[in-house]
Design an enzyme around this catalytic site. Sequence first.
Site, PDB file in Angstrom:
ATOM      1  N   CYS A 383      -0.895  -2.748   4.996  1.00  0.00           N
ATOM      2  CA  CYS A 383      -1.584  -4.021   4.881  1.00  0.00           C
ATOM      3  C   CYS A 383      -0.611  -5.186   5.080  1.00  0.00           C
ATOM      4  O   CYS A 383      -0.232  -5.462   6.213  1.00  0.00           O
ATOM      5  CB  CYS A 383      -2.353  -4.087   3.567  1.00  0.00           C
ATOM      6  N   HIS A 509      -5.683   0.559   3.723  1.00  0.00           N
ATOM      7  CA  HIS A 509      -4.907   1.171   2.627  1.00  0.00           C
ATOM      8  C   HIS A 509      -5.101   2.686   2.613  1.00  0.00           C
ATOM      9  O   HIS A 509      -5.991   3.191   1.915  1.00  0.00           O
ATOM     10  CB  HIS A 509      -5.353   0.590   1.280  1.00  0.00           C
ATOM     11  N   GLU A 511      -3.446   4.820   1.116  1.00  0.00           N
ATOM     12  CA  GLU A 511      -3.114   5.414  -0.190  1.00  0.00           C
ATOM     13  C   GLU A 511      -4.343   5.692  -1.051  1.00  0.00           C
ATOM     14  O   GLU A 511      -4.272   6.474  -1.992  1.00  0.00           O
ATOM     15  CB  GLU A 511      -2.106   4.539  -0.947  1.00  0.00           C
TER      16      GLU A 511
HETATM   17  N1  GLN Z   1      -2.237 -10.948   1.840  1.00  0.00           N
HETATM   18  C1  GLN Z   1      -2.618 -10.204   3.023  1.00  0.00           C
HETATM   19  C2  GLN Z   1      -4.045 -10.510   3.422  1.00  0.00           C
HETATM   20  O1  GLN Z   1      -4.828 -10.966   2.616  1.00  0.00           O
HETATM   21  C3  GLN Z   1      -2.433  -8.705   2.800  1.00  0.00           C
HETATM   22  C4  GLN Z   1      -3.299  -8.136   1.729  1.00  0.00           C
HETATM   23  C5  GLN Z   1      -2.876  -6.758   1.266  1.00  0.00           C
HETATM   24  O2  GLN Z   1      -1.755  -6.340   1.521  1.00  0.00           O
HETATM   25  N2  GLN Z   1      -3.739  -6.058   0.570  1.00  0.00           N
HETATM   26  O3  GLN Z   1      -4.409 -10.275   4.550  1.00  0.00           O
END
Ligand code: GLN
Length: 543
Positions: A383, A509, A511
């Site tokens: 992410c 994600h 994970e």
């Molecule tokens: N802050 C970034 C976004 O909102 C990444 C978010 C995250 O890593 N879950 O796109």
Amino acid sequence: MSIKYIFITGGVVSSLGKGLTAASIALLLEKQGLNVAMLKLDPYLNVDPGTMNPFQHGEVYVTDDGAETDLDLGHYFRYTHSPLSKASNATSGQIYDTVIKRERKGDYLGKTVQVIPHITNEIKSRITQCSQQQPNIDVVFVEIGGTVGDIESLPFLEALRQFKHENHQDSIFIHLTYTPYLSAAGEIKTKPTQHSVQELRSIGIVPNIIVCRGEYELSKELKDKISLFCDVPREAVFDVVDVDDTIYEVPINLNEQNLDGLICNMLNIKKKKIDLKDWKKIVSVVKRPKGSVKVGIVGKYVQHQDAYKSVFESLEHAAISHGFEVEIERIESDKLFEKGAIKKIPKCDGYLIPGGFGERGWEGKIAMAKHCREKDIPYFGICLGMQVMVVEYARNVLGYEDANSTEIDSSTEHPVISLLSEQRTVRNLGGTMRLGAYPCKLKEKSRAAAAYKVSKISERHRHRYEVNNQYVDELEDNGLLFTGIFTKQKLCEIAEVKNHPWMLGAQFHPEFKSKPTCAHPLFGAFVQAMIGKKKKNMRKKNV
Ligand code: GLN
């Protein structure tokens, strides 16, 4: 068979591993051939943990349908096949929100709206909703967050008391407590357990089973004492001793003590002898790994035990799938941007930058990605970690020195990571990100496709910012490939550095979808790359 309900409460102290214990028991009942559903009830007033600081709450776990939930749902996913959705987690905030909205609409027809019965009825209806997520649910586990005796968990406990009253033959209470060892006295103490059971009884709940957590096993005499003073049958006192090697031993230990057998008896379920071969195999790899890899996790909350819970777990699953163990080096991202800082970081076989928000630590993460790219060190960006990778590439390969994400610098001339138009008008923070499962198409012959071994995947998201499509061609022409695409909206979901042993970023994600018995393909490939790197380094040393 009517649906059975198992309520899990905690006493004495928090952090006893209630979620893990609930998941372990649910796993045993699944092995008994039953379909389980899990529900976590959290007494705090936030509507969900999505807006909470990871230092306060730990990781936010996301479900396919886009619910931002408690991290215990991660344990449920890893140990069971329970459906997980918005119906699997409810907070006091959510319950009150529902009741108050109903009151404003006039649905209560002028009645006084009260904790009992309106809040408690809403809690009971959440249990029913959880049981109806799928048509074939046999057992519903309901875990209450917090500790018995807390003011805020009282409405939940009252609702469960009533639920049991209405479903007497089909419900049981399991109380998890702490039996501390006092070194000065040289003995294990049962008094806190007696008091917390007394507390439960004072609100009308009599536990059927007591599970004691502690550093040491309970003697027969101590179990007799707890049985007598807490009024549970002798065979209903269990212990879960701190496990040195691995938490995956917990279900095996509970099965050896016949906890699943006793629950079947209590709930009138036909029991059978179950096979825990798969879990025993995991434990044996953890105890005797054939090698180890070291991974550096670079983030703002690395010192917090639970902030990246699923990431730590997924790395372990992946290592186990290769017969290895993983050693985790926690690296604070804050200071990494200082001159020479990267040279001083602990040497690892690979580095992982997990999800995150905001400016703090950002430049340190960029420096980390640059180091991995230039030195051919395996890198996995999740992410925010993928966004870091794209910004670093735009700055140092395309030469756009001020390239940035608009989350960090809203006036950059090269916004390689930016907001989609639908996110620009968002004002409320809670529940407004791109959340939940989205399909993604993988490009042939990519590292991603090699890892997944399929061309279409579905993964869960939790972010606002995206790769800016205006820069995609230029980045690809210069060796940063976008190998996973959400085709409907043309969004880049996976990035890979072409001429690098393994540098990959995922906008989703992964994970959240790894299990000990089934490691996630991307984590598996990352660990494989680290093993490869380590072997190569050893060969170099020996020459
Ligand atoms: N802050 C970034 C976004 O909102 C990444 C978010 C995250 O890593 N879950 O796109």
